[in-house]
Design a protein around this motif. Structure first.
Motif: not given
Length: 489
Positions: A175-180
């Motif tokens: 989710s962090k990677a997707f948000k970035e």
């Protein structure tokens, strides 16, 4: 003990039923099906019924007490990338000026996922509750509808450790990677439709440090300070301080305080929480709101000197009540007290037009660590504005305007407004010069008026003084004449 025995009896009865069904199926199929097919069918049904007895469900609520559950937020982001054609109902929305369409599953829908050979089922659950409170402004009871949202994650219970120690951390990282990759900044504000908690819209403010009409040295100093703050997590933990930093932006209206906050958010990729103190009833409500803010965010209180009249801690006639009033001590505790440590990598920004009106307790280091004076437009700031609005790097008329700015105080907002009036470069620059010259003339007239007023006051004082002197002289003459009549020498 009764509950335990009841549960045991239910499980035992279910197991007996499963065994009976499997035995009956084996007997019935033996008459019509070959042995190989019969064995496969019994095996599949056995796994199916066995799995029903060994499922575990994890409930992931949106809030953990007062704070936002980061695993819920991560799950919501992760599942948006796991939408499949098997889902019957979706929620689709697109905010204004947002590039992408956001898609999430609706209430009751399920998403199937596989991780290291483990089958997992996600389900979105939503319920509504009525919450009543007393409105102290209108002296009446009001009710609000609050939505309670959660995800249910179901899997075989023998994989519990794998799910807790590997799968959920994997969901958080993805989710962090997707948000970035798809970062959209949010502007959060208080709302009545969501139970008095934060509501949000996309922050699409174009202000950046490159477009800000700030002194270059001040700009570099601020950017260096922000960079140093975000990379010092271990330092803050080592010295025993909450990972936060406070900034006070002060100066006349129109000098770019709000634009600077937007530039800071765009630079750091931090969301903004706009905290309107007038909408908060008590210290308890303030704590609830602060704890529910996310990490990597900027919490803003604009016009702190006039947003609310806080009760003074040292006012002996006032007894603080955290459930009925918002107090100065409550605000201080949120800034650098115990509650300030409920979250990481946060920035707190106060703005004011009049720094001298703010209680000194709010301004000391540790609360407002850095004070930034937003001054009137400077020649270097004007060059940035001319470049932004007119695309100018050089022009013969720029020097004349820069010289005028050394004599007259004009705000960046005033200059920007003049630059927007005309698309023709020469006409726009002449308009700026004429505006500044008018302000210069008004300043001279005000100065001359003040001088005339001072001169008039001095003349009045002189006339009054002469009048008094003349009165004393006349009185002395009469005394002298009276002394002569009495035979005095």
């Amino acid at each position: 003990m009764t509950s335990i025995l009841s549960a045991y009896t239910s499980v035992a009865a279910l197991l007996m039923l499963v065994r009976t069904v499997l035995n009956e199926l084996q007997t019935m199929t033996g008459k019509f099906l070959p042995q190989k097919i019969r064995e496969n069918l019994v095996s599949v049904l056995g796994e199916l019924f066995g799995s029903l007895c060994s499922q575990m469900t994890i409930l992931i609520n949106e809030y953990n007490g007062l704070s936002v559950n980061e695993i819920y937020q991560a799950s919501e982001t992760y599942l948006s990338s796991r939408i499949t054609p098997s889902i019957n109902e979706l929620k689709v929305f697109k905010a204004q000026r947002e590039k992408n369409i956001s898609v999430t599953i609706n209430k009751g829908e399920k998403v199937f996922d596989i991780f290291e050979g483990i089958q997992l089922v996600w389900e979105f659950v939503s319920t509504e509750t009525q919450k009543s409170h007393f409105d102290y402004d209108n002296y009446s009871h009001t009710s609000e509808t609050t939505e309670n949202r959660s995800f249910r994650l179901t899997f075989n219970k023998r994989y519990k450790e794998v799910v807790l120690r590997a799968y959920l951390p994997y969901v958080v990282e993805r989710s962090k990677a997707f948000k970035e990759e798809n970062k959209v900044l949010k502007l959060h504000s208080l709302g009545s439709l969501n139970g008095g908690l934060w509501g949000s819209i996309n922050l699409d403010h174009p202000s950046t440090f490159e477009t800000m009409a700030l002194d270059p040295e001040l700009k570099k100093e601020l950017m260096d300070d922000l960079d140093r703050f975000v990379r010092r997590r271990d330092f803050y933990r080592r010295v025993g301080k909450a990972w936060k930093r406070g900034y006070l932006l002060y100066g006349p209206p129109g000098t770019g305080k709000s634009s600077l906050i937007a530039a800071m958010a765009n630079y750091l990729k931090f969301d903004i929480y706009d905290l309107e103190l007038k909408g908060i009833r008590s210290n308890a409500d303030l704590r609830k709101l602060v704890v529910s803010t996310a990490n990597r965010s900027i919490l803003v209180i604009e016009d702190i000197d006039c947003s609310i009249e806080l009760q003074n801690r040292q006012n002996g006639s006032y007894k603080e009540n955290e459930f009925t009033f918002l107090t100065l001590s409550g605000l201080l505790n949120f800034i650098d007290g115990l509650w300030s440590s409920c979250g990481d990598e946060r920035i707190i920004v106060f703005t004011t037009n009049y720094k001298e009106r703010i209680d000194p307790a709010l301004l000391r280091p540790g609360r407002m660590d850095k004070h930034i004076h937003m001054s009137y437009c400077t020649p270097s700031g004007f060059k940035i504005l001319a470049s932004n609005y007119l695309g100018l790097k050089s022009h013969p008329f720029l020097t004349h305007i820069e010289e005028l700015m050394k004599e007259v105080e004009v705000t960046p907002a005033e200059v920007a407004e003049e630059l927007m009036k005309h698309e023709n470069v020469d006409i726009a620059l002449k308009g700026v010069a004429a505006f500044i010259e008018r302000k210069k003339l008004m300043k001279c007239n005000d100065t001359n008026a003040d001088k005339r007023k001072d001169i008039d006051e001095e003349e009045e004082e002189s006339e009054e003084f002469r009048g008094k002197c003349d009165g004393k002289v006349g009185k002395n003459k009469r005394k002298t004449a009276k002394k002569g009549k009495g035979g005095w020498s």
